[in-house]
Design a protein around this motif. Structure first.
Motif, PDB file in Angstrom:
ATOM      1  N   GLY A   1       4.299  -3.941  15.692  1.00  0.00           N
ATOM      2  CA  GLY A   1       4.105  -5.019  16.654  1.00  0.00           C
ATOM      3  C   GLY A   1       3.171  -6.106  16.168  1.00  0.00           C
ATOM      4  N   ILE A   2       3.070  -6.283  14.849  1.00  0.00           N
ATOM      5  CA  ILE A   2       2.181  -7.292  14.271  1.00  0.00           C
ATOM      6  C   ILE A   2       2.964  -8.580  14.034  1.00  0.00           C
ATOM      7  N   GLU A   3       2.447  -9.701  14.523  1.00  0.00           N
ATOM      8  CA  GLU A   3       3.110 -10.985  14.316  1.00  0.00           C
ATOM      9  C   GLU A   3       3.234 -11.253  12.821  1.00  0.00           C
ATOM     10  N   ASN A   4       4.441 -11.627  12.394  1.00  0.00           N
ATOM     11  CA  ASN A   4       4.639 -11.822  10.964  1.00  0.00           C
ATOM     12  C   ASN A   4       5.764 -12.798  10.672  1.00  0.00           C
ATOM     13  N   ASP A   5       5.726 -13.342   9.476  1.00  0.00           N
ATOM     14  CA  ASP A   5       6.776 -14.210   8.955  1.00  0.00           C
ATOM     15  C   ASP A   5       6.913 -13.869   7.473  1.00  0.00           C
ATOM     16  N   VAL A   6       7.857 -12.997   7.160  1.00  0.00           N
ATOM     17  CA  VAL A   6       8.046 -12.511   5.791  1.00  0.00           C
ATOM     18  C   VAL A   6       9.339 -13.084   5.243  1.00  0.00           C
ATOM     19  N   LYS A   7       9.282 -13.671   4.062  1.00  0.00           N
ATOM     20  CA  LYS A   7      10.489 -14.249   3.459  1.00  0.00           C
ATOM     21  C   LYS A   7      10.619 -13.839   2.007  1.00  0.00           C
ATOM     22  N   GLU A   8      11.847 -13.535   1.618  1.00  0.00           N
ATOM     23  CA  GLU A   8      12.173 -13.295   0.215  1.00  0.00           C
ATOM     24  C   GLU A   8      12.982 -14.487  -0.289  1.00  0.00           C
ATOM     25  N   PHE A   9      12.494 -15.125  -1.344  1.00  0.00           N
ATOM     26  CA  PHE A   9      13.194 -16.259  -1.931  1.00  0.00           C
ATOM     27  C   PHE A   9      14.160 -15.722  -2.991  1.00  0.00           C
TER      28      PHE A   9
ATOM     29  N   ALA B   1       7.793  -2.610   8.470  1.00  0.00           N
ATOM     30  CA  ALA B   1       6.543  -1.957   8.871  1.00  0.00           C
ATOM     31  C   ALA B   1       5.784  -2.810   9.883  1.00  0.00           C
ATOM     32  N   LEU B   2       5.695  -4.115   9.631  1.00  0.00           N
ATOM     33  CA  LEU B   2       4.973  -5.008  10.541  1.00  0.00           C
ATOM     34  C   LEU B   2       5.655  -5.080  11.903  1.00  0.00           C
ATOM     35  N   ASN B   3       6.976  -5.164  11.893  1.00  0.00           N
ATOM     36  CA  ASN B   3       7.711  -5.192  13.167  1.00  0.00           C
ATOM     37  C   ASN B   3       7.502  -3.896  13.941  1.00  0.00           C
ATOM     38  N   GLY B   4       7.527  -2.772  13.219  1.00  0.00           N
ATOM     39  CA  GLY B   4       7.337  -1.485  13.872  1.00  0.00           C
ATOM     40  C   GLY B   4       5.966  -1.345  14.506  1.00  0.00           C
TER      41      GLY B   4
ATOM     42  N   PRO C   1       0.826  -1.208   0.000  1.00  0.00           N
ATOM     43  CA  PRO C   1       0.000   0.000   0.000  1.00  0.00           C
ATOM     44  C   PRO C   1       0.859   1.257   0.000  1.00  0.00           C
ATOM     45  N   ARG C   2       0.316   2.332  -0.544  1.00  0.00           N
ATOM     46  CA  ARG C   2       1.037   3.600  -0.606  1.00  0.00           C
ATOM     47  C   ARG C   2       1.401   4.094   0.793  1.00  0.00           C
ATOM     48  N   HIS C   3       0.448   4.023   1.704  1.00  0.00           N
ATOM     49  CA  HIS C   3       0.678   4.422   3.095  1.00  0.00           C
ATOM     50  C   HIS C   3       0.762   3.138   3.922  1.00  0.00           C
ATOM     51  N   LEU C   4       1.937   2.543   3.926  1.00  0.00           N
ATOM     52  CA  LEU C   4       2.103   1.172   4.406  1.00  0.00           C
ATOM     53  C   LEU C   4       1.704   0.997   5.870  1.00  0.00           C
ATOM     54  N   GLU C   5       2.316   1.749   6.770  1.00  0.00           N
ATOM     55  CA  GLU C   5       2.036   1.551   8.192  1.00  0.00           C
ATOM     56  C   GLU C   5       0.586   1.889   8.534  1.00  0.00           C
ATOM     57  N   GLU C   6       0.069   2.947   7.938  1.00  0.00           N
ATOM     58  CA  GLU C   6      -1.324   3.332   8.197  1.00  0.00           C
ATOM     59  C   GLU C   6      -2.281   2.230   7.750  1.00  0.00           C
ATOM     60  N   SER C   7      -1.994   1.603   6.612  1.00  0.00           N
ATOM     61  CA  SER C   7      -2.867   0.562   6.075  1.00  0.00           C
ATOM     62  C   SER C   7      -2.795  -0.728   6.877  1.00  0.00           C
TER      63      SER C   7
END
Length: 245
Positions: free
Chosen positions: A182-190, A177-180, A143-149
């Protein structure tokens, strides 16, 4: 596996008049945790139906909603993409209708996840805070406004390709953004994968396939199994272990 007609509920809510989708059901009586699937720019095609069948086989009542129900990709693609970019429009009403239908189904436990691919991944990011229990984003536009969205989003797993020239650095930006927040996440780049790497085949129209080859957009059968396992682990944790069947 069947086509589901959601027209009555959608029209009343101000959404698509002909809204429908592909429903893939697990074997057995249930109830089962549910997953709303959001398709790529090419619509509900054989690849998306195969993805839905895969999740159903893993024990999820899966509805691949058709955001092009009112006229097909040719008539609906541009307006649907504009809705994703702006964060508002009829597509979001349709997604809300489909989410409500799944949550109210007699075969649903009431736990509902959302998963999206490409364009659908962008939508999945935007609706992750709209009453879902878990989200899976696969090479979705940020999203354009990532943290807000993302504020208030449910736990999220994301898969991106390191060779995806359409989304450079997206995985790192999303994780930050997710870490900032406090949202639980698992993001991976292959690192060796590109856009749409989880598709079994390239179903782009013939005219676009040379462009796909130039951009390196193609299936990656080596990375895809791990990406799917990450999704199943994530949904298992948040949709099954937290009160699912």
């Amino acid at each position: 596996m069947a086509y589901i007609d959601l027209s009555d509920a959608s029209a009343k809510a101000g959404g698509s008049r002909q809204l429908g989708g592909y429903l893939a059901e697990p074997e057995g009586d249930g109830p089962f945790p549910a997953v709303l699937m959001i398709h790529e720019a090419f619509g509900v095609n054989d690849v998306i139906r195969s993805h839905a069948d895969r999740l159903a086989a893993a024990g999820y009542l899966t509805l691949a909603v058709d955001l092009y129900s009112d006229g097909g990709a040719r008539r609906c693609l541009v307006s649907t993409m504009r809705a994703m970019i702006s964060g508002t429009g009829k597509a979001f009403t349709d997604l809300g209708t489909a989410r409500t239908w799944l949550g109210n189904s007699e075969r649903s436990t009431g736990k509902t996840g959302v998963i999206g691919f490409c364009m659908g991944g962008g939508f999945a990011l935007l609706v992750a805070r709209d009453g879902f229990d878990a989200a899976s984003v696969n090479y979705g536009q940020l999203p354009r406004h990532l943290e807000e969205s993302l504020r208030g989003a449910c736990p999220l797993v994301a898969n991106y390709g390191g060779r995806d020239h359409t989304l450079p650095g997206a995985a790192a930006k999303l994780k930050s953004a997710l870490n900032g927040l406090g949202i639980e996440n698992d993001v991976k780049e292959f690192p060796t994968s590109s856009h749409a790497f989880m598709n079994e085949v390239d179903l782009a129209p013939k005219l676009l396939r040379p462009l796909n080859r130039i951009m390196g957009i193609k299936p990656d059968p080596e990375a895809s199994p791990e990406a799917w396992q990450r999704i199943e682990d994530h949904f298992g944790k948040y949709l099954k272990e937290s009160g699912g069947s």
